[in-house]
Design a protein around this motif. Structure first.
Motif, short mmCIF file in Angstrom:
data_model
loop_
_atom_site.label_atom_id
_atom_site.label_comp_id
_atom_site.label_asym_id
_atom_site.label_seq_id
_atom_site.Cartn_x
_atom_site.Cartn_y
_atom_site.Cartn_z
N TYR A 111 0.81 -1.22 0.00
CA TYR A 111 0.00 0.00 0.00
C TYR A 111 0.84 1.27 0.00
N ARG A 112 2.12 1.15 0.31
CA ARG A 112 2.97 2.33 0.30
C ARG A 112 4.25 2.07 -0.49
N PRO A 113 4.13 1.89 -1.80
CA PRO A 113 5.34 1.74 -2.61
C PRO A 113 6.10 3.06 -2.64
N VAL A 114 7.32 3.03 -3.12
CA VAL A 114 8.11 4.25 -3.23
C VAL A 114 7.35 5.26 -4.09
N ASN A 115 7.16 6.47 -3.54
CA ASN A 115 6.42 7.50 -4.28
C ASN A 115 7.18 8.81 -4.40
N HIS A 116 8.40 8.85 -3.84
CA HIS A 116 9.27 10.02 -4.04
C HIS A 116 10.67 9.49 -4.36
N LEU A 117 11.13 9.74 -5.57
CA LEU A 117 12.45 9.29 -5.99
C LEU A 117 13.37 10.50 -6.09
N ILE A 118 14.46 10.44 -5.36
CA ILE A 118 15.47 11.49 -5.40
C ILE A 118 16.58 10.99 -6.31
N ALA A 119 16.60 11.47 -7.54
CA ALA A 119 17.58 11.03 -8.53
C ALA A 119 18.80 11.95 -8.45
N LEU A 120 19.98 11.35 -8.27
CA LEU A 120 21.22 12.09 -8.09
C LEU A 120 22.17 11.78 -9.24
N GLY A 121 22.61 12.83 -9.93
CA GLY A 121 23.48 12.65 -11.08
C GLY A 121 24.91 13.03 -10.82
N SER A 122 25.55 13.63 -11.80
CA SER A 122 26.96 13.97 -11.69
C SER A 122 27.18 15.19 -10.80
N GLY A 123 28.44 15.38 -10.42
CA GLY A 123 28.79 16.50 -9.56
C GLY A 123 29.11 16.04 -8.15
N ASP A 124 29.65 16.94 -7.37
CA ASP A 124 30.05 16.63 -5.99
C ASP A 124 29.40 17.59 -5.01
N GLY A 125 29.10 17.05 -3.83
CA GLY A 125 28.59 17.87 -2.75
C GLY A 125 27.35 18.65 -3.14
N ALA A 126 27.37 19.93 -2.81
CA ALA A 126 26.21 20.79 -3.08
C ALA A 126 26.00 21.02 -4.57
N ASP A 127 27.01 20.71 -5.38
CA ASP A 127 26.90 20.93 -6.82
C ASP A 127 26.35 19.70 -7.55
N ARG A 128 26.04 18.65 -6.82
CA ARG A 128 25.56 17.44 -7.48
C ARG A 128 24.16 17.66 -8.07
N ILE A 129 23.95 17.19 -9.29
CA ILE A 129 22.66 17.35 -9.97
C ILE A 129 21.61 16.51 -9.25
N ARG A 130 20.45 17.12 -8.99
CA ARG A 130 19.35 16.42 -8.30
C ARG A 130 18.05 16.65 -9.07
#
Length: 238
Positions: A111-130
């Motif tokens: 009844y509660r599958p994943v419903n918020h996906l935080i996709a993280l791409g290239s970059g480091d720290g605060a500069d990482r693509i989200r």
């Protein structure tokens, strides 16, 4: 098919296909080196596809390509080869004879599958693509959050080499995968011509529950000359 990978040419990010689905199936079979045992119908399917493959297993990739246009792959043996062709998906859950009163249905529901996906791409720290994606209560995916509190179920998707465009392409597939696993249905019914890729499901009157999902497995048994057919479905639609 899943022992072969549909991959791009050297130096390319994707292998792009477009056109009539049957012609595309033929091109894929040739590309992955299975022409000795498989082929595709030379008759136009009337289904147009446009899809980018990126290192996907053969059957899984073909299924994803056709599912995007509400179609499925099927086939038959002819001349010693398996001849594949594409056809439109049938939603058998709309058939009034196909309900919980007249067929045996086992349903497992998360009844509660994943419903918020935080996709993280290239970059480091605060500069990482989200890139954030959300699913609503009906399984619709967007960038708008509608579920909060105890209904929120979050997961990360770590794709360290991806730019934003790639995340926007691949993250919806990842989130859909979580939603697909939310409902598993096993059905015993007399409707033997349901195909893999069709939609199965039913309303169960005793519980007031209903669900429908994509058929992923079909089992046919013969006992004393009597045929029985059962189906396993994942890939929940609702």
């Amino acid at each position: 098919l899943d022992q072969r990978i549909i991959q791009p040419d050297s130096g390319q990010e994707y292998y792009h296909v477009s056109g009539d689905a049957n012609a595309v199936l033929g091109a894929i079979i040739s590309r992955i080196g299975l022409s000795s045992i498989m082929g595709a119908s030379t008759t136009a399917s009337g289904i147009t596809v446009s899809y980018d493959f990126r290192y996907q297993k053969g059957y899984a990739g073909i299924t994803a390509m056709l599912s995007a246009v509400n179609a499925r792959v099927t086939g038959a043996v002819s001349g010693g080869k398996i001849i594949l062709h594409a056809e439109s998906i049938t939603d058998w859950s709309q058939n009034q004879e196909y309900d919980g009163e007249q067929t045996k249905i086992n349903m497992a529901v998360d009844y509660r599958p994943v419903n918020h996906l935080i996709a993280l791409g290239s970059g480091d720290g605060a500069d990482r693509i989200r890139y954030d994606l959300y699913a609503d209560a009906n399984g619709n995916i967007s960038t708008t959050q509608t579920l909060f509190g105890e209904d929120l179920h979050e997961e990360t998707y770590d794709y360290t080499s991806a730019d934003l465009t790639t995340l926007q392409t691949e993250a919806p597939k990842k989130l859909q995968g979580y939603l697909d696993a939310a409902v598993t249905i096993t059905v015993n019914t007399s409707i033997a011509n349901i195909g893999i890729g069709d939609i199965a499901g039913a309303y169960i009157g005793d519980t007031g529950m209903s669900a429908k999902a994509t058929v992923t497995k079909k089992t046919v048994k013969l006992s004393n000359g009597v045929q029985s057919v059962s189906f396993t479905a994942g890939g929940a639609k609702s």
